[in-house]
Design an enzyme around this catalytic site. Structure first.
Site, short mmCIF file in Angstrom:
data_model
loop_
_atom_site.label_atom_id
_atom_site.label_comp_id
_atom_site.label_asym_id
_atom_site.label_seq_id
_atom_site.Cartn_x
_atom_site.Cartn_y
_atom_site.Cartn_z
CB SER A 261 -0.47 -0.08 1.57
OG SER A 261 -2.24 0.91 0.94
CG HIS A 402 -4.90 -2.78 -0.40
ND1 HIS A 402 -4.60 -2.10 -1.09
CD2 HIS A 402 -5.12 -1.97 0.59
CE1 HIS A 402 -3.85 -1.50 -0.29
NE2 HIS A 402 -3.94 -1.16 0.82
#
Length: 421
Positions: A261, A402
């Site tokens: 991320s 994610h």
């Protein structure tokens, strides 16, 4: 009547202000765009060999990203001292060595330090190692009770026992699903990790973290072209590399920097800035990382600058809702890592990070790798789910959300064994 008009005026104004950002999540809605050629200099001249790439194109791209996106570091700051906090030869039930060291920095009457946690295989000689930041403290990556709990600022999370911005025992091991330490050791690699909040707290406040150590006079925040948090975190990775060069148990020529991320953005920028890193892994890094900005798919420059104004330098705000003016894009950030191996990974359900834009970046960076005789990505269409492309430029998209998963780590270990170890 005037009151009624005034009511509708304020209603309209507030409705617009509170309207949710509508991200593009359909390929049919992606605007037309033209990507810059990484092998064409800003003056229009073609780059035909590695000598020209290294003397002309690479420096000008690096300068643009530095001055207009991530920010310049306004000075140098070396390690002032190293403190060994703890060391054990019997970690992980005797399978590994554990070491915790504090790196100290001093300047202008201010001090900062951060802790590097290392697990190393118990084999002879220097070890290759993965280096990456964690989100909530070194003690969260395993349930090892010997890991020191950081006293640095952390975002409140009562479910993890983080109250009043302080990490506690309750959060020990909560991130272990992202850090398969035993698997990494079994593959012959070490692991080093740092709580990123110790280098620079992830909050829009430039009075804390590393920034104040390099302020001059009465400066209160970085200048428009100076470092945001991502460059600060990249700086910390480079200073850890400085330490590795002094540690006889670590092979400083085989350090793989990785991140997930926002820390995947950091890993890419650290690898682009510091050519000592042997390889770079970006996991779901999205906008400002591996994803192409000009696609405006998922998170955009405007959205990321609005939500996280401290991540990039202030000059980057010029390109909010103005991507067509960008003379670069993120495939050229990846190209700055050449000829060193780079792995870009996406997740099927992570539309916010634009998986296709991440793939295209890896593909369009490949011509620079080919200048060096390295194998990039020749496919023009994304590979099937869970079917990695493992070349010098590697890519996969996996099922799921994610996150960084065991599947991701299995691919990284296989790839790193071939291209680094």
């Amino acid at each position: 009547m005037n009151k009624l008009i005034l009511f509708f005026f304020f209603f309209t104004l507030m409705s617009g202000a509170s309207a949710q950002f509508q991200a593009i999540e359909n390929e049919d809605d992606v605007p037309e765009y033209k990507l810059p050629d990484p092998l064409k200099a800003f003056n229009g001249k073609n780059i035909r060999n590695t000598k020209k790439w290294e003397s002309k194109r690479r420096p000008e791209l690096l300068k643009f990203f530095t001055q207009n996106m991530y920010g310049e570091i306004p000075g140098t700051l070396e390690i002032s001292s190293v403190e060994l906090l703890e060391k054990s030869a019997s970690a992980l039930n005797g399978a590994a060595e554990r070491k915790q060291v504090d790196l100290y920095f001093k300047n202008s009457g201010k001090t900062l330090h951060f802790t590097v946690l290392m697990y190393l295989p118990k084999t002879a000689g220097k070890k290759p190692i993965f280096l990456g930041y964690n989100f909530l403290g070194n003690h969260t990556i395993t349930d090892d009770v010997n890991i020191v709990i950081s006293s640095a600022w952390a975002p409140d999370n009562p479910s993890y026992g983080i109250i009043n911005n302080q990490l506690t025992e309750q959060s020990r091991g909560v991130g272990s699903d992202r850090w398969p330490v035993e698997k990494i050791i079994d593959a012959g690699f070490g692991l080093a990790t740092i709580y990123y909040g110790e280098v620079d707290p992830d909050i829009d406040d430039f009075s804390n973290g590393i920034h104040p150590l390099l302020y001059v006079d009465d400066q209160q925040q970085p200048a428009d072209n100076e470092w945001g948090a991502i460059t600060a975190w990249a700086w910390g990775l480079s200073r850890t590399m400085d330490y590795f060069e002094t540690d006889d148990s670590i092979d400083e020529s085989k350090v793989i920097v990785l991140g997930h991320s926002r820390l995947g953005k950091t890993a890419l920028w650290a690898g682009a800035r510091d050519q000592r890193f042997a390889a770079v892994i970006s996991n779901n890094s999205g906008c400002g990382g591996a994803a192409l900005s000009k696609r405006r798919f998922g998170e955009t420059i405007w959205r990321i600058n609005r939500s996280f104004p401290h991540w990039f330098c202030k000059n980057f705000k010029y390109y909010s809702k103005n991507e067509e003016k960008l003379p670069v894009d993120q495939h050229e950030l990846i190209a700055l890592i050449a000829p060193r191996p780079v792995y870009i990974a996406s997740a099927e359900e992570d539309l916010w990070a634009d998986p296709k834009g991440e793939f295209l970046s890896a593909m369009y960076a490949s011509p620079v790798y080919k200048l060096y005789g390295k194998e990039g990505i020749d496919l023009t269409e994304m590979p099937a789910l869970n079917q990695p492309i493992q070349n010098t430029v590697a890519y996969h998209i996996r099922t799921g959300k994610h996150n960084i998963t065991d599947f991701d780590w299995d691919q990284y270990l296989k790839w790193a064994t071939k291209y680094v170890k």
